[in-house]
Design an enzyme around this catalytic site. Sequence first.
Site, PDB file in Angstrom:
ATOM      1  CG  ASP A  19       2.941  -7.710   7.009  1.00 43.02           C
ATOM      2  OD1 ASP A  19       2.704  -6.914   6.262  1.00 43.02           O
ATOM      3  OD2 ASP A  19       2.288  -8.647   7.659  1.00 43.02           O
ATOM      4  CG  ASP A  55      -2.458  -0.997   9.042  1.00 39.53           C
ATOM      5  OD1 ASP A  55      -2.881  -0.279   9.384  1.00 39.53           O
ATOM      6  OD2 ASP A  55      -2.489  -2.047   8.160  1.00 39.53           O
ATOM      7  CB  THR A  81       3.110  -0.849   7.510  1.00 37.24           C
ATOM      8  OG1 THR A  81       1.559  -0.979   7.756  1.00 37.24           O
ATOM      9  CG2 THR A  81       4.022  -1.083   8.561  1.00 37.24           C
ATOM     10  N   GLY A 113       0.638  -1.050  -0.129  1.00 41.31           N
ATOM     11  CA  GLY A 113       0.037   0.056   0.115  1.00 41.31           C
ATOM     12  C   GLY A 113       1.038   1.366   0.101  1.00 41.31           C
ATOM     13  NE  ARG A 132       2.102 -16.246   0.629  1.00 39.23           N
ATOM     14  CZ  ARG A 132       3.250 -15.904   1.128  1.00 39.23           C
ATOM     15  NH1 ARG A 132       4.069 -16.660   1.373  1.00 39.23           N
ATOM     16  NH2 ARG A 132       3.079 -14.732   1.747  1.00 39.23           N
ATOM     17  NE  ARG A 154      -6.102  -6.864   5.522  1.00 40.46           N
ATOM     18  CZ  ARG A 154      -6.976  -7.654   4.931  1.00 40.46           C
ATOM     19  NH1 ARG A 154      -7.393  -8.749   5.212  1.00 40.46           N
ATOM     20  NH2 ARG A 154      -7.675  -6.974   3.746  1.00 40.46           N
ATOM     21  CG  ASP A 181       1.333  -4.378  10.530  1.00 37.31           C
ATOM     22  OD1 ASP A 181       2.498  -3.901   9.756  1.00 37.31           O
ATOM     23  OD2 ASP A 181       0.300  -4.639   9.767  1.00 37.31           O
TER      24      ASP A 181
END
Length: 363
Positions: free
Chosen positions: A118, A142, A140, A11, A81, A186, A144
Site C-alpha cells: 500500500d 499481509d 505484501t 518489505g 514523505r 500490523r 492488506d
Amino acid sequence: MKKLLISTGGGDCPGLNAVIRGIAKRAAQEKDWEVWGSFEAFNGLMEKPSRLIRLTDKNTAGIHVMGGTILGTTNKGNPLRFPEKQADGSVKTVNHIPDLVRKIKSEGFDAVINIGGDGSQEISQAMFEEGMPVVGVPKTIDNDLSSTDFTFGFQTAVQTATDSFDRLVTTANSHHRVMIMEVMGRNAGWIALYTAIAGGAEVCLIPEIPYDINKVVERIRARYDNGRGFANVVIAEGAHIQEGAVTSTQGEFGRMPVRLGGVAFTLSNQLKEAGLEAEIRETILGHTQRGGSPIAFDRVIASVFGVKAFELVLEGKFGQMVVLRNNDFSSVPISEAISSYNYVDPNSTLVKAAKGLGISFGD
C-alpha cells in the site's frame, strides 16, 4: 528504443523475482523495449552514479524460484514523505516525488512498473499524478491491499506459519503446554486467521477483534483436565487487548514511527496475571515469513502479474494496478486500490467459519 524501469519497494516478499522475470520475458518478445531495474527501490536511481541493471530474459532466467528480490528493497526513505532532520533537531517530511519523476525522465525512461504494497502504491499514484506513466503490481505478505483477492507472497507466508504451527502442536501436546505463536500482521490479521484455520488453533487473536483476556483464559482452560492437556494460540503482531494498546517500540529513523513485535510475550504475561496455571511458551516467527522460495500459487500469480503489468504498459493503460479477482487477472486504478485498507471483516464468512470450528477470538 523505449525504456522501462522496475522498482521493488517495501518489505521483501516471496514472489518478487517471479514478477521481475515475468516482465523481462514478456518484454523480450517486443523489439523496441529495454527493461531496467533500480536497486533498493528508487534509491539506486537517485544515487550518484545511478545503480541500475539491464534486465533481460537471459539474466532473469530461473529467478522465479528464489526468495527475496535480485534488485534489493527498502522501506526507508519514502520519497512522498521523506524525513529530513532540521537544524533544531526536529524532523520535517518533504515531498520528493517531483524530483524523483524528473530524475526518471532524465534517465530516458518512458514508463515505470512499481512492485509493492500500500505504501509503494501510494508512491505510484503520486508519481502518476506528477506525470509519470506508472503501472502498479500489488505485493505484501499481509494481504492488506484492497481490490485484489490475493497479493503474492501471502500464501507462502501462511504456509511457512502453518508448518511452524504444526510443529508447535506436537511439542505442546507432549509437555501439556500452551504455545503462543506470533505472526506478522500490523493492522490486518489475514496470516493469523488463515494459519489458525489451517493449523487447528484453539485461539486466534487479530487486530480487528480486540480480545478479552478472561475469555481467552476460559477457552484455554477448557482444553485441560487435572493439569493435562494443551492449547495453541496464533496472534498477529498488531493484536491487542480490549481498551489496551498495541505492543510496540520506537521505530528507526526514516521508517514507521513504531515497530511492532513481542505481543506473544505480552499475551503470555496477561494470561499469567489472569490466573492461568498452565505452562506457557512463546514463539515469534518474524522475518521467516518473508524469506524463502515462494510456493507454486505465489509463483503463478506473481508471474502472471508481471506479464499483465508489461502488457498494460504496451497498451498505455497507466495509473493502473494489476489484480486477481474471481480467478481472473485484470486491473483497477491505483487510486481505487489504495482508497481503502483490506481489513479482516469480523462478520465475514471466514471468521464465522473459524468460530464454527471452535476457534476463539477472545470476543
